[in-house]
Design an enzyme around this catalytic site. Structure first.
Site, PDB file in Angstrom:
ATOM      1  N   GLY A  79     119.326 -14.912   0.567  1.00  0.00           N
ATOM      2  CA  GLY A  79     118.384 -13.507   0.296  1.00  0.00           C
ATOM      3  C   GLY A  79     117.035 -13.996  -0.211  1.00  0.00           C
ATOM      4  CG  LEU A  80     113.988 -10.920   0.028  1.00  0.00           C
ATOM      5  CD1 LEU A  80     113.866  -9.440  -0.334  1.00  0.00           C
ATOM      6  CD2 LEU A  80     113.136 -11.415   1.107  1.00  0.00           C
ATOM      7  N   GLY A  84     117.264 -13.929  -6.744  1.00  0.00           N
ATOM      8  CA  GLY A  84     118.202 -14.956  -8.012  1.00  0.00           C
ATOM      9  C   GLY A  84     119.360 -15.828  -7.305  1.00  0.00           C
ATOM     10  CE  LYS A  85     118.015 -17.521  -2.261  1.00  0.00           C
ATOM     11  NZ  LYS A  85     116.456 -16.865  -2.775  1.00  0.00           N
ATOM     12  CB  THR A  86     118.024 -20.428  -7.807  1.00  0.00           C
ATOM     13  OG1 THR A  86     117.797 -20.976  -6.800  1.00  0.00           O
ATOM     14  CG2 THR A  86     118.866 -21.749  -8.870  1.00  0.00           C
ATOM     15  CB  SER A 152     118.904 -19.442   5.465  1.00  0.00           C
ATOM     16  OG  SER A 152     120.068 -18.741   4.180  1.00  0.00           O
TER      17      SER A 152
END
Length: 241
Positions: A79-80, A84-86, A152
């Site tokens: 995601g950008l 909020g990925k982490t 990514s």
């Protein structure tokens, strides 16, 4: 994975026999009314059955029938920046650890700290993703699953990861770029807009949305807790049944 040691099997046998022997003593005393006979029967039964239990337990350790191997999986959060990925990946990792499976957490910041000097051009990023793919593959060869969070941004690098590892599950953390900017506690978006940061995904470099994500989490609609429940449920259904 874990297996019982001889000591653990013995302790389990002893703890079980404490309960079982007490029952035997009570039954013999009720039928014969002799405490000495009841205690003797209980002692003899305990010695015999602890040994039998140990032998039975160790024999089943060697028998493969009825066992199901948990195939290692890779949860790939993309995601950008500041989507909020982490945060979600950390929460999912915490819940999956409760399942007592071999599991490792990989995050872009931690990996870049270990491999300094990695650039942010498309070529640099793709090369870096291949390194991550090899790391995940090595962990999977040792039956270790992974929870990985990386921007990514390019489809070709995510495709390479999918081809390199087994049971790859892409989780697209879909967040509006304005929301990401609002979370910009480091000021990285401002630096990218001003031109101070180059090759910044979503500003002066592309972010190519996944076309085949197994799970899509829209953070404008779901909380971290709701996202965690959905992802963990997916993993349990597919790989930890």
């Amino acid at each position: 994975m874990y297996k019982d040691t001889n000591k653990r099997s013995i302790v389990k046998g002893i703890s079980w026999r404490i309960f079982a022997t007490t029952t035997t003593v009570i039954i013999v005393y009720i039928f014969f009314g002799r405490l000495d006979l009841a205690i003797a029967a209980g002692v003899l039964e305990t010695v015999a059955k602890v040994g039998l239990y140990w032998a039975h337990e160790r024999a089943w350790v060697k028998i493969r029938w009825g066992r199901k191997k948990i195939e290692p999986f890779n949860l790939w959060f993309t995601g950008l920046p500041l989507s909020g990925k982490t945060t979600i990946a950390d929460s999912v990792f915490k819940e999956l650890k409760k399942l007592d499976i071999p599991l490792e957490r990989l995050d872009s910041k931690d990996i870049r700290d270990l491999v300094p000097g990695v650039g942010f051009t498309r070529e640099d990023r793709n090369r870096h993703m291949h390194r991550i793919g090899h790391l995940i593959k090595t962990l999977q060869n040792n039956s270790v699953s992974t929870v990985a969070s990386f921007v990514s941004p390019y489809r070709e690098s995510r495709k390479a990861i999918r081809e390199m590892v087994k049971n790859n599950v892409v989780v697209y953390v879909k967040t509006d770029i304005e929301t990401c900017k609002a979370r910009d506690y480091k000021g990285v978006y401002e630096k990218a807009i001003s031109g101070e940061l180059k090759n910044f995904s979503g500003i002066n470099d592309v972010y190519e949305e996944p076309q085949h994500a197994e799970v899509i989490i829209n953070t404008d609609e779901k909380s971290v807790e709701e996202a965690t429940v959905e992802i963990v449920k997916y993993i349990k259904k597919k790989y930890v049944r």
